[in-house]
Design an enzyme around this catalytic site. Structure first.
Site, mmCIF file in Angstrom:
data_model
loop_
_atom_site.group_PDB
_atom_site.id
_atom_site.type_symbol
_atom_site.label_atom_id
_atom_site.label_comp_id
_atom_site.label_asym_id
_atom_site.label_seq_id
_atom_site.Cartn_x
_atom_site.Cartn_y
_atom_site.Cartn_z
ATOM 1 N N ASP A 370 49.243 -14.246 43.195
ATOM 2 C CA ASP A 370 49.710 -12.992 42.617
ATOM 3 C C ASP A 370 49.910 -11.861 43.612
ATOM 4 O O ASP A 370 50.689 -10.941 43.353
ATOM 5 C CB ASP A 370 48.753 -12.546 41.509
ATOM 6 N N TYR A 455 49.841 -12.840 32.302
ATOM 7 C CA TYR A 455 48.401 -12.580 32.307
ATOM 8 C C TYR A 455 48.075 -11.121 32.598
ATOM 9 O O TYR A 455 48.737 -10.469 33.402
ATOM 10 C CB TYR A 455 47.688 -13.469 33.339
ATOM 11 N N HIS A 504 45.051 -25.029 33.491
ATOM 12 C CA HIS A 504 45.246 -24.327 34.761
ATOM 13 C C HIS A 504 43.929 -23.759 35.256
ATOM 14 O O HIS A 504 42.983 -23.586 34.502
ATOM 15 C CB HIS A 504 46.291 -23.211 34.634
ATOM 16 N N HIS A 506 41.887 -20.642 37.490
ATOM 17 C CA HIS A 506 41.945 -19.249 37.942
ATOM 18 C C HIS A 506 40.963 -19.099 39.096
ATOM 19 O O HIS A 506 39.758 -19.324 38.919
ATOM 20 C CB HIS A 506 41.552 -18.283 36.821
ATOM 21 N N GLU A 652 32.762 -18.694 65.456
ATOM 22 C CA GLU A 652 32.046 -17.681 66.233
ATOM 23 C C GLU A 652 30.629 -17.463 65.703
ATOM 24 O O GLU A 652 30.322 -17.750 64.535
ATOM 25 C CB GLU A 652 32.819 -16.366 66.207
ATOM 26 N N ASP A 658 29.015 -7.664 63.024
ATOM 27 C CA ASP A 658 29.600 -6.992 61.859
ATOM 28 C C ASP A 658 30.182 -8.091 60.976
ATOM 29 O O ASP A 658 31.155 -8.753 61.355
ATOM 30 C CB ASP A 658 30.685 -6.023 62.318
#
EC number: 1.4.3.-
Length: 751
Positions: A370, A455, A504, A506, A652, A658
């Protein structure tokens, strides 16, 4: 006599009006104004503006600057054709995190404000992305396509624009409908008064460079998505010049044809199984079937609103954060702080993906991504009292996408505090001491709703007084469906006349950039296992009891928690600082999900959605790994501009780094009869809760003024039980009139 009666009634009416006015004025004098004491003392600052979405004025400045560049030859049309050069998107370019943190935390120079601009060069057959700045008066443009993607996205990777849709619909009418008038009339009642509407499958082909789209057709009803007619057409629109487009295949009632002429001849010769039109009611209609009676329960703020919204900053009790809405990825928050300490630098929606199953071509290969269509693009006005509480605070947004000017979307974000209806914590003392202690679970909600095709997704960021944050999504709207032909029941259930609700998945991806007491964090997991131990007071007797198992995860690949493997139940981003009891101060990622199986990695399209392999993946923050998907992933799934799995390929170290958490949630949807007329939000969603875990020395909500304590013989004490005085000192709500302008900015496929 009649005159006397008339004047008597007039006199009574006037007296009644005067009495009511006096009563209202008297009541207003008695009722205090709804202004919260806490909200009055909140102090905003302009630091949040570093994250603020572009304004309508800034969009225009960027657009005009690009239009004035003589070497770019950009069309100024509202709906440019695919063969022209066209600004598809203008959006905020987020500054580098390091620059922002120096500005926020060290009072250094504010980063330059810049825009990201996407241009489709139809005349040259290429796509370019630019950085334009500084705002408010741009003086430079930089080409960043290769730097951003390490590759040049091909022109056919671009999304279909409104201008291209207009040409596609005209092409279908001219090349298909005009040549099949008899079939369309007899099978589907198509005439000047009654038409069919197309709905497309994606991706548009089976390999890079393809731009061949299956269009399935549906009856001209509101909620058309569950009125398939059994007619589908494959259009090859690879060339930017529509003169070279072709009809490559047709499907009618489960039968395939190579050309329009072949279908026409076989239909008229009676050599195929025909569909005979039968009128049916619109079972997809959302018009009320029962006359509305009472208004449903509503909420208001008895002593005034306890949060404050100024520009793009929200202050709520101990919380503060900045918010925005990206046209592509949707809702996001930045610089999230609790009691002044930054908990998260960014929490944002990244992608929403669905994979469908069907025997018919429109749904058979469909995999929707989307963000390539634009998640935030379709955030329209929210309806008071339905989409959000009536008295919520509503915020307008502006977007520049697939049009030649910025568009305003009124009331497309709402912010409100509400009581969840269950206590945050409580206990009734019934042994030795008698009493009651409890606290309502009131939380602040930031919400938008995006309607992407069939949707509707409800996006919520929720801030609790316990220091927790929740990011979640719920789905509603209409299921996608296909026409019932032999063999289709293995892909779903029949839900209406000739209609199969297709199975389907999601999957939704969130980015969670937690900065727990700084940027040097570690990733820990905790779980339990049963261990056999000796029972000290019973000789020779053993018992299996649960033990705590803790691990420090060192590398990105070890921190990629795949859905197809067992995941530790506790996942933590932790600081190197400890609380009073010597434990790492951390935030836990608690994922709520009911996803189906992820697309196998052997499928060539999988690399465009590789983020969905992982329930949670932890990576080291990098300026060139800002999003898990891209604008071009939908239409070039086979060679995507962003392949998330590459983020962790270099493996890594994630110790004292961070860290960014990429969280995937969602649900498997097997449509059923109760999805008619449309899907309800109950049970159809998922999310992640960010919970403090040893971050504090105790539950921070213990200091909330909302807490209640009741002891025997002091049940009515207002000092410790504010509910005992609910009828005192409250004010009447000020209710604004109901308005709705949500159809402004809707897609228009006509000049």
């Amino acid at each position: 006599m009649n005159s006397c009666v008339k004047y008597t009634f007039i006199f009574i009416a006037i007296v009644s009006i005067i009495i009511n006015i006096i009563f209202i004025c008297f009541s207003l004098q008695k009722t205090p104004k709804c202004i919260s004491k806490s909200a009055k003392h909140m102090e905003h600052n302009d630091h949040s503006l570093v994250f603020a979405d572009l304004s309508a004025v800034e969009y225009k400045q960027v657009r005009d600057y690009m239009w004035k560049q003589p070497d770019l030859n950009i069309s100024k049309k509202a709906t440019a054709s695919p063969s022209e050069n066209f600004i598809f998107l203008i959006d905020l370019r987020l500054p580098k995190k390091s620059d922002v943190l120096r500005y926020l935390d060290m009072n250094e120079k504010k980063p330059d404000r810049e825009a990201s601009v996407v241009v489709f060069y139809g005349s040259l057959g290429k796509i370019e992305e630019y950085v334009v700045g500084p705002l408010p008066q741009p003086t430079y443009r930089k080409t960043v396509t290769l730097q951003k993607y390490k590759t040049q996205p091909p022109i056919n990777a671009r999304p279909v624009t409104v201008g291209e849709y207009m040409q596609l619909f005209a092409f279908i009418h001219k090349q298909v409908f005009k040549n099949l008038t008899k079939l369309l009339l007899e099978s589907f009642n198509v005439s000047k008064e009654s038409i069919l509407h197309p709905f497309e499958g994606m991706p548009r082909g089976v390999k890079s460079g393809d731009r061949r789209t299956w269009f399935a057709f549906f009856r001209d009803y509101s909620g058309m998505y569950i009125h398939p007619v059994g007619f589908e057409v494959l259009i090859n629109h690879s060339n930017t010049n529509c003169e070279y487009w072709t009809v490559d295949k047709l499907m009618y009632n489960g039968q395939y044809f190579d050309t329009v002429e072949e279908l026409k001849n076989k239909y008229e010769a009676g050599k195929i199984i025909k569909i005979v039109f039968t009128p049916i009611e619109n079972y997809a209609s959302l018009k009320p079937r029962v006359k509305p009676a009472e208004i449903s329960p509503q909420q208001y703020y008895p002593q005034g609103q306890r949060f404050s919204v100024q520009k793009n900053q929200v202050l709520y009790l101990d919380w503060s954060f900045a918010f925005g809405l990206s046209s592509l990825t949707g809702m996001r928050v930045f610089d999230v702080r609790f009691k002044g300490e930054r908990i998260a630098y960014e929490i944002s929606v990244q992608e929403a993906m669905s994979v469908y199953g069907s025997i018919t071509p429109g749904m058979m290969l469909t995999k929707f991504l989307d963000s390539s269509i634009g998640i935030g693009r379709f955030a329209h006005e929210l309806v008071r009292g339905i989409d959000c509480p009536y008295t919520a605070t509503y915020v307008d947004t502006y977007r520049y996408i697939d049009f030649n000017a910025a568009q305003r979307f009124r009331n497309s974000i709402c912010i409100f505090e509400h009581d969840t209806g269950r206590p945050l914590r409580r206990h009734f003392f019934d042994f030795f001491h008698y009493g009651y202690g409890g606290m309502p679970n009131t939380a602040l909600v930031l919400r938008t709703i995006t309607s992407i095709g069939n949707y509707d997704y409800l996006w919520d960021f929720i801030f609790y007084q316990s220091g927790s944050i929740e990011a979640k999504v719920h789905a509603t709207g209409y299921i996608s469906s296909s026409y019932y032909v032999k063999g289709n029941l293995q892909f779903g259930h029949q839900v209406a006349n000739h209609t199969i609700g297709n199975i389907h998945t999601h999957f939704v991806n969130f980015k969670v950039d937690l900065d727990v007491l700084g940027q040097k964090n570690i990733f820990q997991t905790k779980d339990m296992e049963f261990k056999e131990v000796e029972i000290p007071w019973v000789t020779g007797k053993k018992a299996k009891i649960p033990h705590l198992v803790e691990k420090l995860i060192n590398t990105e690949q070890d921190a990629a928690m795949r859905y197809d493997r067992k995941t530790p139940r506790y996942l933590h981003i932790a600081s190197n600082r400890t609380n009073r009891w010597g434990h790492h101060r951390s935030y836990r990622l608690q994922v709520f999900s009911f996803t189906g199986d992820h697309l196998p990695q052997t499928e060539p399209e999988e690399k465009s959605m590789s983020w969905a392999r992982y329930k949670v993946a932890i990576t080291k923050y990098k300026d060139d790994e800002l999003t898990s998907s891209s604008l071009y992933s939908q239409n070039d799934m086979w060679s995507p501009a962003v392949d998330f799995s590459k983020f962790i390929e270099d493996n890594e170290s994630i110790v004292q780094q961070d860290l960014v958490a990429w969280v995937t949630t969602g649900f498997l949807h097997i449509p059923h009869a109760e999805d008619i007329p449309n899907t309800v939000t109950v049970g159809n969603g998922g999310g992640v809760i960010l919970r403090p875990h040893n971050y504090f020395d105790e539950d921070p909500s213990v200091n909330s003024p909302d807490a209640v304590y009741i002891t025997p013989k002091a049940e009515q004490s207002c000092e410790t039980n504010r509910m005992a005085c609910f009828d005192q000192g409250t004010c009447s709500p000020t209710v604004p009139p109901f308005t709705y302008n949500g159809f402004e900015g809707s897609l228009q496929f006509e000049e």
